[in-house]
Every structure is written in structure tokens, then in C-alpha cells.
Design a protein around this motif. Structure first.
Motif, PDB file in Angstrom:
ATOM      1  N   LYS A 216       0.822  -1.204   0.000  1.00  0.00           N
ATOM      2  CA  LYS A 216       0.000   0.000   0.000  1.00  0.00           C
ATOM      3  C   LYS A 216       0.863   1.263   0.000  1.00  0.00           C
ATOM      4  O   LYS A 216       0.589   2.212  -0.733  1.00  0.00           O
ATOM      5  CB  LYS A 216      -0.909   0.001   1.225  1.00  0.00           C
ATOM      6  N   SER A 217       1.931   1.291   0.818  1.00  0.00           N
ATOM      7  CA  SER A 217       2.748   2.495   0.923  1.00  0.00           C
ATOM      8  C   SER A 217       3.555   2.749  -0.333  1.00  0.00           C
ATOM      9  O   SER A 217       3.876   3.901  -0.650  1.00  0.00           O
ATOM     10  CB  SER A 217       3.686   2.380   2.127  1.00  0.00           C
ATOM     11  N   SER A 218       3.877   1.705  -1.090  1.00  0.00           N
ATOM     12  CA  SER A 218       4.686   1.869  -2.294  1.00  0.00           C
ATOM     13  C   SER A 218       3.850   2.174  -3.541  1.00  0.00           C
ATOM     14  O   SER A 218       4.408   2.522  -4.583  1.00  0.00           O
ATOM     15  CB  SER A 218       5.510   0.602  -2.542  1.00  0.00           C
ATOM     16  N   THR A 219       2.545   2.031  -3.445  1.00  0.00           N
ATOM     17  CA  THR A 219       1.692   2.272  -4.607  1.00  0.00           C
ATOM     18  C   THR A 219       0.761   3.472  -4.428  1.00  0.00           C
ATOM     19  O   THR A 219       0.282   4.036  -5.404  1.00  0.00           O
ATOM     20  CB  THR A 219       0.829   1.029  -4.896  1.00  0.00           C
ATOM     21  N   THR A 220       0.503   3.887  -3.224  1.00  0.00           N
ATOM     22  CA  THR A 220      -0.427   4.986  -2.968  1.00  0.00           C
ATOM     23  C   THR A 220       0.343   6.177  -2.403  1.00  0.00           C
ATOM     24  O   THR A 220       1.040   6.055  -1.390  1.00  0.00           O
ATOM     25  CB  THR A 220      -1.515   4.562  -1.958  1.00  0.00           C
ATOM     26  N   GLN A 221       0.260   7.289  -3.096  1.00  0.00           N
ATOM     27  CA  GLN A 221       0.932   8.490  -2.622  1.00  0.00           C
ATOM     28  C   GLN A 221       0.027   9.315  -1.714  1.00  0.00           C
ATOM     29  O   GLN A 221       0.493   9.914  -0.754  1.00  0.00           O
ATOM     30  CB  GLN A 221       1.393   9.339  -3.808  1.00  0.00           C
ATOM     31  N   LYS A 222      -1.262   9.337  -2.024  1.00  0.00           N
ATOM     32  CA  LYS A 222      -2.226  10.040  -1.190  1.00  0.00           C
ATOM     33  C   LYS A 222      -3.475   9.176  -1.041  1.00  0.00           C
ATOM     34  O   LYS A 222      -4.051   8.757  -2.060  1.00  0.00           O
ATOM     35  CB  LYS A 222      -2.596  11.379  -1.813  1.00  0.00           C
ATOM     36  N   PRO A 223      -3.883   8.944   0.158  1.00  0.00           N
ATOM     37  CA  PRO A 223      -3.220   9.322   1.420  1.00  0.00           C
ATOM     38  C   PRO A 223      -1.969   8.493   1.674  1.00  0.00           C
ATOM     39  O   PRO A 223      -1.859   7.370   1.200  1.00  0.00           O
ATOM     40  CB  PRO A 223      -4.290   9.045   2.466  1.00  0.00           C
ATOM     41  N   GLN A 224      -1.013   9.068   2.398  1.00  0.00           N
ATOM     42  CA  GLN A 224       0.235   8.369   2.695  1.00  0.00           C
ATOM     43  C   GLN A 224       0.007   7.263   3.717  1.00  0.00           C
ATOM     44  O   GLN A 224      -0.777   7.421   4.659  1.00  0.00           O
ATOM     45  CB  GLN A 224       1.273   9.366   3.236  1.00  0.00           C
TER      46      GLN A 224
END
Length: 277
Positions: A216-224
Motif C-alpha cells: 500500500k505504501s509503495s503504490t499509494t501516494q495520497k493518502p500516505q
């Protein structure tokens, strides 16, 4: 032995007639195998029996002595003893001088021992280096299809007089919660006293399923999506102060949180501890 010389026929001393002067009478005759001795002209030998002995009258006689029977009088060891007694400057030194010299030598050795002991204790009691996490770069585009984590660390030598040498081959692992997700190797370098240095450690992903938080953290910039990592390292090293060196192993534990794994990752908080093994 004295050489026998027959008495003169005409009743005169032929030796006394042939010597021209006093210096000629005292000069010895040269010989390669014997040494000569002169008999003073005032001596006269009178035999007890005329048939057995020859009368020696005043004159110069040649006495032959074998070389192996020539001795030096006095012997050489006696001459050194006499010279030692004649020279007042070579008298035996008093005992107090010997005690003073021994005392100076003892205090000098004690000073050297205390100095080495102090340096050794200062190396043992030296401060452990301090580590901190500066940056993290996540890379999921690798040939092995496993992500790499490049972590930039800062090492600070808090000692004012001791240098630290880090040896290559230390074990390093990156964990997510209690699961090991990547491993790396600590680099080798030397850090002088009071200096700080930044270096990078590359952690290669393990053969496990990628955790959900990382996906999730490597593919979604917002929300962090914040991700909390745990870094563990066992670093073989050596403390050095002058010529004294001591090997040891530093165990480093860092818990840190990043805001995202996409571009521009920032470290939000961290806590690092260093201990010796």
C-alpha cells in the motif's frame, strides 16, 4: 743452562780484551730460537771441584733459555690488581648510589606500566558510537523481482581520543514488525575520534510474500501510508587509541517510521541504541 767456556790459556781474560767499550759489552747476541741474559762483570763463579766445574771469571756470558720457559713477572692479572689499588677514582661505590639507581629504575617502570594500563582502561571504557537513520529508498524494480531497501545511516564517534574501525561482514537485517523482510552487509571503514560519517547499506528483499503495508505504501501516494521498520545490525569493530587496540562487536537496534515508500520518503521518528557484545 749456562754455556761452559774454557779458561784462557795465557791467564788473561780474552773477553775483557775484546770488548771495545761498555755499550758493546752490554749488547746481546741475536738468536732466532733463544733469549739471552747478561751476567754482570762483577760476578765470578768459583767451583767446588776443579775437575767437575769450569771457573767462570769476570766477563760477558751468553745464557740460552728455551722459549717455552720464559715467563712474565709479574703475571698480567697481578698488574691489573695493582693498578686498581693505585687508582683512587675506581674505588667501590657506596651502597646508597646503588639504591638510588634502583629506585629511579623502579619508578620509571612503574610509570610505564601505569601509562599502558590507563590507555587500556580508557579504550575499554570508551563510549559506543551513535547511529541514526537519515534516508530510505525503496526499489521494487529489480532483476530478482524482490525489492531492495537502501538505508542511509550516520555514525558518530563520540570519543575524543579513540578511533573506531568497522570491519566488513557484519550481519544486518530489516524487519517489519517481527518479520524479517531483507538482509544486508555492513561496510568497512575507519572513523577518527569525534568524527561523523554517512554511509549506505543495501538490504535485499527476502523470498517472502510482500507485506500488505509495504504494498500500500509503495503504490499509494495520497493518502500516505506510514510504515514502521526495525533495523538490527551486529558490526564487528575495533577501538584504537595510539598503539593499543581492542576488538569488539557493536549491536545496533533502530526503530524508525517513514511517511511513504514512494519518491521523497522521509523519516518521521526514530530511536537507536548501541551496545557491545
Amino acid at each position: 743452562m749456562a754455556e761452559r767456556v774454557p779458561p784462557p790459556r795465557n791467564g788473561k781474560d780474552e773477553y775483557s780484551e775484546q770488548r771495545p767499550n761498555e755499550s758493546a759489552r752490554m749488547e746481546p747476541t741475536a738468536s732466532s730460537s733463544t733469549s739471552r741474559a747478561l751476567v754482570p762483570s762483577s760476578q765470578e763463579f768459583v767451583p767446588h771441584n776443579q775437575s767437575q766445574y769450569t771457573t767462570f771469571r769476570a766477563g760477558t756470558y751468553v745464557v740460552q733459555v728455551p722459549k717455552d720457559q720464559i715467563y712474565r713477572i709479574p703475571p698480567p692479572e697481578n698488574a691489573s690488581i695493582v693498578q686498581r689499588h693505585r687508582d683512587p677514582s675506581k674505588k667501590k661505590k657506596p651502597m646508597c648510589c646503588n639504591f638510588i639507581c634502583l629506585g629511579i629504575l623502579f619508578f620509571f617502570l612503574l610509570f610505564i606500566i601505569l601509562l599502558i594500563t590507563g590507555l587500556y582502561v580508557s579504550v575499554i571504557l570508551s563510549k559506543d558510537p551513535k547511529f541514526s537513520v537519515q534516508r530510505l529508498v525503496y526499489n521494487n524494480k529489480t532483476r530478482s523481482n524482490r525489492p531492495d531497501y537502501t538505508i542511509t545511516l550516520q555514525s558518530q564517534n563520540r570519543n575524543s581520543q579513540a578511533a573506531v574501525l568497522y570491519k566488513n561482514g557484519g550481519d544486518a537485517s530489516l524487519n517489519l514488525k517481527t518479520q524479517e523482510i531483507a538482509t544486508g552487509s555492513y561496510p568497512s571503514f575507519e572513523q577518527d575520534s569525534g568524527k561523523s560519517k554517512e554511509f549506505a547499506v543495501i538490504f535485499h528483499g527476502s523470498k517472502i510474500k510482500l507485506p500488505t503495508d509495504i504494498q500500500k505504501s509503495s503504490t499509494t501516494q495520497k493518502p500516505q501510508v506510514h510504515v514502521k521498520f526495525s533495523l538490527s545490525m551486529d558490526i564487528p569493530g575495533r577501538m584504537r587509541r595510539g598503539a593499543l587496540k581492542r576488538s569488539m562487536t557493536f549491536h545496533v537496534e533502530c526503530d524508525f517510521t517513514v511517511d511513504t515508500l514512494v519518491k521523497g520518503t522521509r523519516v518521521l521518528n526514530q530511536e537507536c541504541q548501541t551496545n557491545r557484545k
